[in-house]
Design a protein around this motif. Structure first.
Motif, PDB file in Angstrom:
ATOM      1  N   LEU A  13       1.033  -1.019   0.083  1.00  0.00           N
ATOM      2  CA  LEU A  13       0.025  -0.034  -0.249  1.00  0.00           C
ATOM      3  C   LEU A  13       1.089   1.657  -0.285  1.00  0.00           C
ATOM      4  O   LEU A  13       2.009   1.492   0.492  1.00  0.00           O
ATOM      5  N   LYS A  14       0.253   3.111  -0.866  1.00  0.00           N
ATOM      6  CA  LYS A  14       0.723   3.169  -0.729  1.00  0.00           C
ATOM      7  C   LYS A  14       0.188   4.295   0.441  1.00  0.00           C
ATOM      8  O   LYS A  14      -0.670   4.197   0.416  1.00  0.00           O
ATOM      9  N   ILE A  15       1.218   4.728   1.395  1.00  0.00           N
ATOM     10  CA  ILE A  15       0.172   5.723   3.010  1.00  0.00           C
ATOM     11  C   ILE A  15       1.106   6.863   3.115  1.00  0.00           C
ATOM     12  O   ILE A  15       1.709   6.892   3.197  1.00  0.00           O
ATOM     13  N   GLY A  42       7.083  -3.858   3.775  1.00  0.00           N
ATOM     14  CA  GLY A  42       6.603  -3.955   1.823  1.00  0.00           C
ATOM     15  C   GLY A  42       6.446  -2.796   1.895  1.00  0.00           C
ATOM     16  O   GLY A  42       5.645  -2.262   1.058  1.00  0.00           O
ATOM     17  N   ASP A  43       5.486  -1.619   2.685  1.00  0.00           N
ATOM     18  CA  ASP A  43       4.470  -0.726   2.252  1.00  0.00           C
ATOM     19  C   ASP A  43       5.602   0.357   2.192  1.00  0.00           C
ATOM     20  O   ASP A  43       5.829   0.366   2.377  1.00  0.00           O
ATOM     21  N   LEU A  44       4.343   1.670   1.686  1.00  0.00           N
ATOM     22  CA  LEU A  44       5.420   2.960   0.959  1.00  0.00           C
ATOM     23  C   LEU A  44       4.607   3.864   2.080  1.00  0.00           C
ATOM     24  O   LEU A  44       3.677   4.090   1.264  1.00  0.00           O
ATOM     25  N   PRO A  45       5.109   4.672   2.796  1.00  0.00           N
ATOM     26  CA  PRO A  45       4.423   5.085   3.550  1.00  0.00           C
ATOM     27  C   PRO A  45       5.684   6.797   3.055  1.00  0.00           C
ATOM     28  O   PRO A  45       6.692   6.884   2.693  1.00  0.00           O
ATOM     29  N   ARG A  46       4.519   7.544   3.484  1.00  0.00           N
ATOM     30  CA  ARG A  46       5.673   8.686   2.985  1.00  0.00           C
ATOM     31  C   ARG A  46       4.890   9.687   4.707  1.00  0.00           C
ATOM     32  O   ARG A  46       3.358   9.744   4.921  1.00  0.00           O
ATOM     33  N   VAL A  47       4.973  10.724   4.519  1.00  0.00           N
ATOM     34  CA  VAL A  47       4.312  11.882   5.664  1.00  0.00           C
ATOM     35  C   VAL A  47       4.405  13.176   4.820  1.00  0.00           C
ATOM     36  O   VAL A  47       5.532  13.856   4.235  1.00  0.00           O
ATOM     37  N   VAL A  48       3.630  14.136   5.179  1.00  0.00           N
ATOM     38  CA  VAL A  48       2.649  15.320   4.628  1.00  0.00           C
ATOM     39  C   VAL A  48       2.947  16.048   6.207  1.00  0.00           C
ATOM     40  O   VAL A  48       2.215  16.127   6.193  1.00  0.00           O
ATOM     41  N   CYS A  49       4.120  17.378   6.160  1.00  0.00           N
ATOM     42  CA  CYS A  49       3.074  18.313   7.396  1.00  0.00           C
ATOM     43  C   CYS A  49       2.847  19.822   6.619  1.00  0.00           C
ATOM     44  O   CYS A  49       3.506  20.165   5.921  1.00  0.00           O
ATOM     45  N   LEU A  84      -0.525  20.839  -0.261  1.00  0.00           N
ATOM     46  CA  LEU A  84      -0.806  19.940   0.369  1.00  0.00           C
ATOM     47  C   LEU A  84      -1.912  18.700  -0.860  1.00  0.00           C
ATOM     48  O   LEU A  84      -2.118  18.265  -0.734  1.00  0.00           O
ATOM     49  N   ARG A  85      -2.828  19.523  -1.649  1.00  0.00           N
ATOM     50  CA  ARG A  85      -3.170  19.048  -2.565  1.00  0.00           C
ATOM     51  C   ARG A  85      -2.432  18.704  -3.811  1.00  0.00           C
ATOM     52  O   ARG A  85      -2.636  17.353  -3.922  1.00  0.00           O
ATOM     53  N   ARG A  86      -1.956  18.760  -3.645  1.00  0.00           N
ATOM     54  CA  ARG A  86      -0.448  18.524  -5.139  1.00  0.00           C
ATOM     55  C   ARG A  86       0.188  17.331  -4.365  1.00  0.00           C
ATOM     56  O   ARG A  86       0.598  16.614  -5.134  1.00  0.00           O
ATOM     57  N   ALA A  87       0.618  17.473  -3.126  1.00  0.00           N
ATOM     58  CA  ALA A  87       1.063  16.539  -2.466  1.00  0.00           C
ATOM     59  C   ALA A  87       0.799  15.069  -2.569  1.00  0.00           C
ATOM     60  O   ALA A  87       0.740  13.970  -2.885  1.00  0.00           O
ATOM     61  N   LEU A  88      -1.055  15.356  -2.045  1.00  0.00           N
ATOM     62  CA  LEU A  88      -1.897  13.923  -2.309  1.00  0.00           C
ATOM     63  C   LEU A  88      -2.154  13.489  -4.107  1.00  0.00           C
ATOM     64  O   LEU A  88      -2.727  12.072  -3.796  1.00  0.00           O
ATOM     65  N   ALA A  89      -2.153  14.612  -4.665  1.00  0.00           N
ATOM     66  CA  ALA A  89      -2.665  14.429  -6.046  1.00  0.00           C
ATOM     67  C   ALA A  89      -1.106  13.385  -6.413  1.00  0.00           C
ATOM     68  O   ALA A  89      -1.887  12.919  -7.946  1.00  0.00           O
ATOM     69  N   ALA A  90      -0.792  13.364  -5.967  1.00  0.00           N
ATOM     70  CA  ALA A  90       0.622  12.483  -6.781  1.00  0.00           C
ATOM     71  C   ALA A  90       0.292  11.363  -6.968  1.00  0.00           C
ATOM     72  O   ALA A  90       0.937  10.235  -7.452  1.00  0.00           O
ATOM     73  N   ASP A  91      -0.360  10.836  -5.907  1.00  0.00           N
ATOM     74  CA  ASP A  91      -1.070   8.703  -5.614  1.00  0.00           C
ATOM     75  C   ASP A  91      -2.727   8.953  -6.053  1.00  0.00           C
ATOM     76  O   ASP A  91      -2.515   8.115  -5.392  1.00  0.00           O
ATOM     77  N   ALA A  92      -2.863   9.441  -6.705  1.00  0.00           N
ATOM     78  CA  ALA A  92      -4.397   9.613  -6.420  1.00  0.00           C
ATOM     79  C   ALA A  92      -5.209   8.107  -7.060  1.00  0.00           C
ATOM     80  O   ALA A  92      -4.605   7.901  -8.100  1.00  0.00           O
ATOM     81  N   GLY A  93      -5.501   8.824  -5.926  1.00  0.00           N
ATOM     82  CA  GLY A  93      -6.943   6.753  -6.544  1.00  0.00           C
ATOM     83  C   GLY A  93      -6.050   5.936  -5.900  1.00  0.00           C
ATOM     84  O   GLY A  93      -6.406   4.597  -5.954  1.00  0.00           O
ATOM     85  N   GLU A  94      -4.270   5.595  -5.713  1.00  0.00           N
ATOM     86  CA  GLU A  94      -3.806   5.210  -5.145  1.00  0.00           C
ATOM     87  C   GLU A  94      -3.580   4.777  -4.084  1.00  0.00           C
ATOM     88  O   GLU A  94      -3.157   3.749  -2.764  1.00  0.00           O
ATOM     89  N   LEU A 120      -9.635   6.762   3.768  1.00  0.00           N
ATOM     90  CA  LEU A 120      -9.409   8.294   4.480  1.00  0.00           C
ATOM     91  C   LEU A 120      -9.520   7.888   5.367  1.00  0.00           C
ATOM     92  O   LEU A 120     -10.746   7.210   6.607  1.00  0.00           O
ATOM     93  N   ILE A 121      -8.304   7.432   6.766  1.00  0.00           N
ATOM     94  CA  ILE A 121      -8.557   7.719   7.997  1.00  0.00           C
ATOM     95  C   ILE A 121      -7.898   8.301   8.459  1.00  0.00           C
ATOM     96  O   ILE A 121      -6.747   9.127   8.079  1.00  0.00           O
TER      97      ILE A 121
END
Length: 385
Positions: A13-15, A42-49, A84-94, A120-121
């Motif tokens: 998962l991309k998280i 094995g998942d792919l996390p990242r953090v947006v501040c 923030l929207r640009r950052a989230l759009a990078a993985d849109a739908g995934e 969305l959690i």
């Protein structure tokens, strides 16, 4: 939610975690530890501040986990929302978007509008049920229509979110925080002697310890008054306060007025908390407001008996009579009595501490927290509201 697969066929998962920042704190520690566990599995996390990246961001970037800062300013910041929207759009739908607390969730919910569907959690790291600004509360309740799950960090907080905030019960679940329990070393007499020598105390001094911010929520005036009562009965004790905050000067003044300044140590913000925990005889928590305290979990991991107030998830960590004592809020005499009870029988105190560590090794690990969140990311959604 189905993850994609790598070349070996393993699902991942991309998280994307959305936080205010990664400065030092309990919430931030949980996010960093969770991201590390997700990467290791094995998942792919990242953090947006939303604001700056923060002083702990390097712990993630050093492991190849991306950290993005949106540099939010005061008030509602449209520029930060766009970033923030640009950052989230990078993985849109995934991706799974996992927000932490209210501000991060409100901005993320707005930023996701019109983008392909995400899971969305939102994790609420406090107790919930406290008044918030009218507009923010309205926006948060509206966001429940496209929020899949709200996570409370203990059962007491879950009940508050449902009963006091009116959140949909079918969407609110409890996932307790976890820490790397096995990496903590139990307290020892050798560590106590080292701290006593460093602080100019007698080598046989019994240490009452606290770790946390010096703010209103911790009600440290009550702790100081309780310790003043304890000192009258047990002059062989010292109170060690680790942390900093707005009330530092007021607390120093109060310690002097209570006549205990000579046996209270304000150690400030420290990077060697684990070593200091090993020097305590008992961990004290006098909060009037608390979620699921990382400090209490770390006390358990260090095999310390606990004296804590009956707020938030404290009683879910320190079970009265098992690994500590639970006392009423803002009651210095009851707090002093509980401290005396624990310190009065060293063998009983040691047994309490080790029962707490045994519980933490089974229930409070990062691996257990990670597994619960992973299952939640995959859980079917039970309708909108």
């Amino acid at each position: 939610m189905r993850g994609r697969t790598d070349r070996s066929g393993k699902g991942f998962l991309k998280i994307t975690h959305v936080v205010e920042n990664l400065n030092r704190g309990g919430l931030e520690r949980v996010v960093i530890d969770l991201a590390h566990a997700q990467q290791a599995s094995g998942d792919l996390p990242r953090v947006v501040c939303l604001f700056e990246s923060g002083t702990l961001a390097h712990e993630l970037t050093a492991k190849g986990i991306d950290v993005v800062a949106c540099h939010k300013g005061a008030g509602f910041d449209l520029g930060a929302l766009r970033r923030l929207r640009r950052a989230l759009a990078a993985d849109a739908g995934e991706a799974v978007v996992h927000t932490h607390n209210l501000i991060a969730h409100d901005y993320a919910a707005l930023a996701l509008l019109g983008l392909p569907r995400y899971r969305l959690i939102n994790t609420r790291h406090g107790m919930g049920g406290t008044p918030v600004a009218r507009l923010r509360g309205a926006l948060y309740r509206l966001s429940m229509r496209w929020t899949d799950h709200v996570v409370a960090v203990c059962e007491a907080a879950r009940r508050n979110l449902v009963e006091r905030e009116g959140l949909p019960a079918n969407k609110v679940v409890s996932v307790p925080n976890g820490i790397p329990v096995a990496t903590f070393t139990p307290a020892s007499d050798a560590a106590r002697r080292r701290l006593a020598e460093h602080e100019g105390l007698a080598p046989t001094t019994r240490m009452v310890g606290f770790v946390g911010r010096l703010n209103w929520a911790k009600d440290l005036p009550s702790m100081l008054r309780a310790f003043a009562l304890l000192q009258q009965r047990r002059p062989d004790t010292a109170l060690i306060l680790v942390g900093d905050g707005a009330l530092h000067e007021d607390l120093t003044t109060l310690a002097a007025s209570e006549g205990i300044a000579e046996c209270v140590r304000f150690l400030g913000d420290r990077s060697d908390v684990r070593d200091l925990l090993q020097a305590f005889d008992v961990f004290a928590m006098s909060s009037v407001s608390e979620g699921y305290s990382i400090a209490l979990l770390e006390a358990c991991a260090t095999a310390l008996p606990i004296v804590a107030t009956a707020v938030g998830g404290n009683a879910e960590i320190a079970v009265d009579g098992v690994n500590g004592r639970i006392v009423p809020v803002s009651d210095p005499r009851a707090f002093a009595d509980a401290l005396e009870f624990v310190l009065g029988d060293p063998a009983r105190a040691i047994a309490m501490g080790h029962r707490g560590r045994d519980w933490a090794l089974e229930q409070a690990t990062i691996a257990r927290m990670h597994a619960r969140y992973r299952a939640l990311y995959e859980r079917p959604v039970k309708g909108l509201i």
